[in-house]
Enzyme design. Structure first.
Site, PDB file in Angstrom:
ATOM      1  N   ASP A 160       0.839  -1.202   0.000  1.00  0.00           N
ATOM      2  CA  ASP A 160       0.000   0.000   0.000  1.00  0.00           C
ATOM      3  C   ASP A 160       0.877   1.255   0.000  1.00  0.00           C
ATOM      4  O   ASP A 160       0.603   2.231  -0.703  1.00  0.00           O
ATOM      5  CB  ASP A 160      -0.916   0.005   1.230  1.00  0.00           C
ATOM      6  CG  ASP A 160      -1.607  -1.341   1.397  1.00  0.00           C
ATOM      7  OD1 ASP A 160      -2.470  -1.661   0.582  1.00  0.00           O
ATOM      8  OD2 ASP A 160      -1.254  -2.086   2.336  1.00  0.00           O
ATOM      9  N   HIS A 188      -4.705  -3.357   6.359  1.00  0.00           N
ATOM     10  CA  HIS A 188      -4.484  -3.607   4.922  1.00  0.00           C
ATOM     11  C   HIS A 188      -5.827  -4.024   4.332  1.00  0.00           C
ATOM     12  O   HIS A 188      -6.114  -5.194   4.106  1.00  0.00           O
ATOM     13  CB  HIS A 188      -3.428  -4.709   4.725  1.00  0.00           C
ATOM     14  CG  HIS A 188      -3.313  -5.139   3.281  1.00  0.00           C
ATOM     15  ND1 HIS A 188      -2.900  -4.298   2.284  1.00  0.00           N
ATOM     16  CD2 HIS A 188      -3.583  -6.309   2.671  1.00  0.00           C
ATOM     17  CE1 HIS A 188      -2.916  -4.929   1.127  1.00  0.00           C
ATOM     18  NE2 HIS A 188      -3.336  -6.155   1.333  1.00  0.00           N
TER      19      HIS A 188
HETATM   20  N1  NAD Z   1      -0.603  -8.021   2.249  1.00  0.00           N
HETATM   21  C1  NAD Z   1      -0.574  -7.806   0.942  1.00  0.00           C
HETATM   22  O1  NAD Z   1      -0.221  -6.712   0.510  1.00  0.00           O
HETATM   23  C2  NAD Z   1      -0.968  -8.884  -0.028  1.00  0.00           C
HETATM   24  C3  NAD Z   1      -0.819  -8.660  -1.409  1.00  0.00           C
HETATM   25  C4  NAD Z   1      -1.188  -9.678  -2.295  1.00  0.00           C
HETATM   26  C5  NAD Z   1      -1.690 -10.881  -1.825  1.00  0.00           C
HETATM   27  N2  NAD Z   1      -1.827 -11.058  -0.492  1.00  0.00           N
HETATM   28  C6  NAD Z   1      -2.331 -12.327   0.063  1.00  0.00           C
HETATM   29  O2  NAD Z   1      -1.279 -13.300   0.031  1.00  0.00           O
HETATM   30  C7  NAD Z   1      -1.854 -14.604   0.068  1.00  0.00           C
HETATM   31  C8  NAD Z   1      -1.226 -15.478  -1.009  1.00  0.00           C
HETATM   32  O3  NAD Z   1      -1.531 -14.997  -2.285  1.00  0.00           O
HETATM   33  P1  NAD Z   1      -1.189 -15.827  -3.608  1.00  0.00           P
HETATM   34  O4  NAD Z   1      -1.679 -15.010  -4.733  1.00  0.00           O
HETATM   35  O5  NAD Z   1       0.229 -16.296  -3.585  1.00  0.00           O
HETATM   36  O6  NAD Z   1      -2.178 -17.052  -3.416  1.00  0.00           O
HETATM   37  P2  NAD Z   1      -2.084 -18.505  -4.082  1.00  0.00           P
HETATM   38  O7  NAD Z   1      -3.420 -19.152  -3.905  1.00  0.00           O
HETATM   39  O8  NAD Z   1      -1.507 -18.424  -5.456  1.00  0.00           O
HETATM   40  O9  NAD Z   1      -1.028 -19.235  -3.159  1.00  0.00           O
HETATM   41  C9  NAD Z   1      -1.260 -19.499  -1.832  1.00  0.00           C
HETATM   42  C10 NAD Z   1      -0.528 -20.769  -1.501  1.00  0.00           C
HETATM   43  O10 NAD Z   1      -0.645 -20.990  -0.110  1.00  0.00           O
HETATM   44  C11 NAD Z   1      -0.710 -22.380   0.068  1.00  0.00           C
HETATM   45  N3  NAD Z   1      -1.228 -22.701   1.386  1.00  0.00           N
HETATM   46  C12 NAD Z   1      -2.522 -22.774   1.799  1.00  0.00           C
HETATM   47  N4  NAD Z   1      -2.587 -23.183   3.074  1.00  0.00           N
HETATM   48  C13 NAD Z   1      -1.314 -23.337   3.487  1.00  0.00           C
HETATM   49  C14 NAD Z   1      -0.741 -23.752   4.710  1.00  0.00           C
HETATM   50  N5  NAD Z   1      -1.490 -24.078   5.775  1.00  0.00           N
HETATM   51  N6  NAD Z   1       0.596 -23.809   4.793  1.00  0.00           N
HETATM   52  C15 NAD Z   1       1.375 -23.482   3.734  1.00  0.00           C
HETATM   53  N7  NAD Z   1       0.884 -23.118   2.536  1.00  0.00           N
HETATM   54  C16 NAD Z   1      -0.449 -23.024   2.425  1.00  0.00           C
HETATM   55  C17 NAD Z   1      -1.582 -22.861  -1.086  1.00  0.00           C
HETATM   56  O11 NAD Z   1      -1.407 -24.258  -1.334  1.00  0.00           O
HETATM   57  C18 NAD Z   1      -1.069 -21.990  -2.231  1.00  0.00           C
HETATM   58  O12 NAD Z   1      -0.035 -22.621  -2.957  1.00  0.00           O
HETATM   59  C19 NAD Z   1      -3.353 -14.382  -0.099  1.00  0.00           C
HETATM   60  O13 NAD Z   1      -3.959 -14.402   1.174  1.00  0.00           O
HETATM   61  C20 NAD Z   1      -3.443 -13.000  -0.695  1.00  0.00           C
HETATM   62  O14 NAD Z   1      -4.689 -12.390  -0.453  1.00  0.00           O
HETATM   63  C21 NAD Z   1      -1.477 -10.099   0.407  1.00  0.00           C
HETATM   64  O1  LMR Z   2      -6.454  -7.165  -2.527  1.00  0.00           O
HETATM   65  C1  LMR Z   2      -6.208  -8.344  -2.305  1.00  0.00           C
HETATM   66  O2  LMR Z   2      -7.032  -9.160  -1.891  1.00  0.00           O
HETATM   67  C2  LMR Z   2      -4.790  -8.803  -2.547  1.00  0.00           C
HETATM   68  C3  LMR Z   2      -3.826  -7.933  -1.857  1.00  0.00           C
HETATM   69  O3  LMR Z   2      -4.129  -7.757  -0.516  1.00  0.00           O
HETATM   70  C4  LMR Z   2      -3.588  -6.617  -2.542  1.00  0.00           C
HETATM   71  O4  LMR Z   2      -3.672  -5.585  -1.883  1.00  0.00           O
HETATM   72  O5  LMR Z   2      -3.303  -6.613  -3.752  1.00  0.00           O
END
Ligand code: NAD
Ligand code: LMR
Length: 329
Positions: A160, A188
């Site tokens: 962000d 967030h």
């Molecule tokens: N904070 C931020 O700024 C931000 C930004 C983008 C995404 N995210 C979040 O990050 C997370 C991951 O996103 P992504 O696009 O890589 O998702 P994704 O679905 O591509 O990958 C997530 C992975 O986590 C694994 N997983 C699920 N449960 C698990 C466990 N108990 N232990 C280990 N691994 C496990 C899944 O098998 C999968 O491979 C999501 O929650 C998404 O919303 C946060």
């Molecule tokens: O917005 C979402 O759910 C994914 C991530 O937290 C983001 O900010 O891109």
């Protein structure tokens, strides 16, 4: 290469963010060219085969800084001796969902991982949570790891923060490197408050340089706060490369220190600063040094900012109450 290896655990390693994050970690973006990294990668059992493929690709890059890679589905094994844990693994939201909708689905993951970190991580462990809802997941992990100091848990609002810098640069024609003292307050989520009233552009107050309160209110704040949803809408999947990049920025600055005269946004356990109830994991302006952080003190908060900080913090308190009712903390 002289220094001893650093053990970095990554969860959700076979996911979208993992696919960008692991290669940046292995090539030295986090620890620099002189520190070997040992990657410890956690996945759920059905994803281990895909993860093996990612490890084959890591091997094929022949990164000089990559000392070793271990994969597995047991957090007690993967977190054993970890110095840094990047908790990415969680289900991402899809179109139409808010991040808070993931509380129950993802909360259980962070209970188990908090307990495992408590048992087996190294004494100097630092934990960064990227998986959503990141602030409350970090709270769950923290509450389930009573032997790890609370200040070792942070949640990612650096994406962000970077988005806010980029939007401000585009509006003013400034270079991103001229922008300092950006702040994300709160959660967030769509309630977050990106604050440019303390930000500077080449040393001048950013809000004054912009000189357009309507743009701040009606354009800048909603664009930054809803950027995650806009990316999901456009890409059909949540942000991944930018999230990986921000995860590295946050961890690097935490371990190596924020730039002199600047600060970064990190969600950390509140000590009551700026009226945020103690213990909530809320985003603040922080300075960092050698793995420690400090909330920047003494910023003047006007009525406009106060209302927005309060709204986001109220949402964090609601999320805390919800996970408490679910028995996760
Ligand atoms: N904070 C931020 O700024 C931000 C930004 C983008 C995404 N995210 C979040 O990050 C997370 C991951 O996103 P992504 O696009 O890589 O998702 P994704 O679905 O591509 O990958 C997530 C992975 O986590 C694994 N997983 C699920 N449960 C698990 C466990 N108990 N232990 C280990 N691994 C496990 C899944 O098998 C999968 O491979 C999501 O929650 C998404 O919303 C946060
Ligand atoms: O917005 C979402 O759910 C994914 C991530 O937290 C983001 O900010 O891109």
């Amino acid at each position: 290469m002289s220094t001893s290896p650093v053990k970095v655990a990554v969860t959700g390693a076979a996911g979208q963010i993992g696919y960008s994050l692991l290669f940046r970690l292995a090539s030295g973006s986090l620890l620099g060219p002189d520190t070997p990294i040992q990657l410890r990668l956690l996945e759920i059992t059905p994803a281990l085969k895909a993860l093996e493929g990612v490890v084959m690709e890591l091997d094929d890059c022949a990164f000089p800084t990559l000392d070793s890679v271990e994969i597995g589905d047991d957090p007690n094994h993967i977190f054993d001796g970890a110095n840094l844990a990047l908790l990415v693994g969680a289900r991402p939201r899809t179109k139409g969902m808010e991040r808070g909708d993931l509380l129950e689905a993802n909360g259980a993951i962070f209970t188990a991982q908090g307990k495992a970190l408590n048992e087996v991580a190294a004494d100097d462990i630092r934990i960064g949570v990227t998986g959503n809802p990141a602030n409350t997941n970090a709270l769950i992990a923290m509450k389930n790891a009573p032997n790890i100091p609370a200040d070792r848990f942070t949640a990612l609002t650096r994406l962000d923060h970077n988005r806010a810098i980029s939007q401000l640069a585009a509006k003013t024609g400034a270079k991103v490197s001229d922008i300092s003292k950006m702040t994300i307050w709160g959660n967030h989520s769509a309630t977050q408050y990106p604050d440019i009233f303390h930000a500077e552009i080449a040393g001048r107050n950013a809000a004054e340089v912009v000189g357009d309160q309507a743009w701040i209110e009606n354009d800048f704040i909603p664009t930054v706060a809803k950027r995650g949803a806009a990316i999901i809408e456009a890409r059909g999947a949540s942000s991944a490369a930018s999230a990986a990049s921000a995860t590295i920025d946050a961890a690097r600055d935490w371990l190596q220190g924020s730039a002199e005269g600047d600060w970064v946004s990190m969600a950390v356990a509140s000590d009551g600063s700026y009226g945020v109830p103690e213990g909530l994991i809320s985003s603040f302006p922080v300075t960092t040094k050698n793995g420690d952080w400090e909330i920047v003190q003494g910023l003047e908060i006007d009525e406009f900012s106060r209302a927005r900080i309060d709204a986001s913090v109220a949402e964090l308190a609601e999320e805390r109450d919800a996970v408490s009712q679910l028995g996760l903390i």
